[in-house]
Design an enzyme around this catalytic site. Structure first.
Site, mmCIF file in Angstrom:
data_model
loop_
_atom_site.group_PDB
_atom_site.id
_atom_site.type_symbol
_atom_site.label_atom_id
_atom_site.label_comp_id
_atom_site.label_asym_id
_atom_site.label_seq_id
_atom_site.Cartn_x
_atom_site.Cartn_y
_atom_site.Cartn_z
ATOM 1 N N ASP A 56 0.831 -1.203 0.000
ATOM 2 C CA ASP A 56 0.000 0.000 0.000
ATOM 3 C C ASP A 56 0.867 1.255 0.000
ATOM 4 O O ASP A 56 1.538 1.560 0.978
ATOM 5 C CB ASP A 56 -0.927 -0.002 1.223
ATOM 6 C CG ASP A 56 -2.117 -0.920 1.028
ATOM 7 O OD1 ASP A 56 -2.580 -1.058 -0.136
ATOM 8 O OD2 ASP A 56 -2.594 -1.495 2.015
ATOM 9 N N ASP A 78 -9.982 -5.323 -1.135
ATOM 10 C CA ASP A 78 -8.943 -4.818 -0.230
ATOM 11 C C ASP A 78 -9.569 -3.994 0.883
ATOM 12 O O ASP A 78 -10.203 -2.974 0.620
ATOM 13 C CB ASP A 78 -7.982 -3.951 -1.078
ATOM 14 C CG ASP A 78 -6.798 -3.417 -0.288
ATOM 15 O OD1 ASP A 78 -6.604 -3.813 0.871
ATOM 16 O OD2 ASP A 78 -6.065 -2.592 -0.873
HETATM 17 ZN ZN ZN Z 1 -4.266 -1.864 -0.803
#
Ligand code: ZN
Length: 201
Positions: free
Chosen positions: A13, A153
């Site tokens: 991320d 996600d």
């Molecule tokens: Zn992510």
């Protein structure tokens, strides 16, 4: 640990402090990760103007790169450049962005990332209506007869993994469900077993 337990892919991320409030990491960390694992690296760019950096993440070792629909007015061009760079190209959608915004791009991406929390921080609760969004996206690829993967996600855990896979999800991104588990390896195995047992024909 991820490699030895048989995790399929490492999701990274990337946050810029503008598109999302948090700041995480950039290309040098991805390049360092590339040196210590042979697992594919999947870079989720939660950044403004992702076209400026997408290819740099590919050069750093990302095999998959996703950019946010909300952050890029020239998605077609950015996706094309990621593919030409040799990586899988994905589009990420915030919880409030409809899957129908991708209708005219079908065929131009390899996967869609559906955010099931508001992007920016780990440890948030799964937003239940993402189940329906996953089903709609699955129906869209069937209707258009164009294959692409559906990744979900945010807040994914053993509580919702089976239903997500039944709804059409192909890739589940798990953060806390793995890294905050008493036994992370066991958590990965449980999630993988739920995926195998619930996959659509
Ligand atoms: Zn992510």
């Amino acid at each position: 640990m991820l490699e030895s337990t048989g995790a399929d892919i490492v999701h990274v991320d990337v946050m810029d402090g503008r598109f999302v409030p948090n700041i995480t990491l950039g290309m040098p960390v991805v390049a360092a990760m590339r040196k210590v694992t042979s697992l594919p690296l999947d870079c989720h760019l939660m950044i403004m103007e992702p076209s400026r950096y997408a290819l740099e993440f590919v050069a750093a070792g990302a095999a998959w790169v996703s950019v946010h629909q909300e952050a890029d007015p020239h998605l077609h061009r950015t996706l094309d450049s990621i593919r030409k760079g040799g990586a899988k190209a994905g589009v990420a959608l915030n919880p409030g962005t409809p899957v129908e915004t991708l209708v005219d791009l079908i065929g131009d991406f390899d996967f869609v990332l559906l955010m099931s929390v508001n992007p920016g921080f780990g440890g948030q609760s799964f937003i239940p209506r993402i189940m329906d969004k996953t089903r709609r996206l699955d129906a869209l690829r069937t209707e258009r007869q164009t294959p692409f993967l559906i990744q979900v996600d945010g807040g994914v855990s053993q509580k919702n993994a089976a239903e997500l896979v039944q709804a059409g999800a192909d890739c589940l991104v798990a953060g806390n469900a793995v890294f905050k588990a008493p036994d992370p390896a066991e958590a990965i195995h449980q999630l993988q077993a739920m995926m195998r047992g619930n996959r659509k024909a």
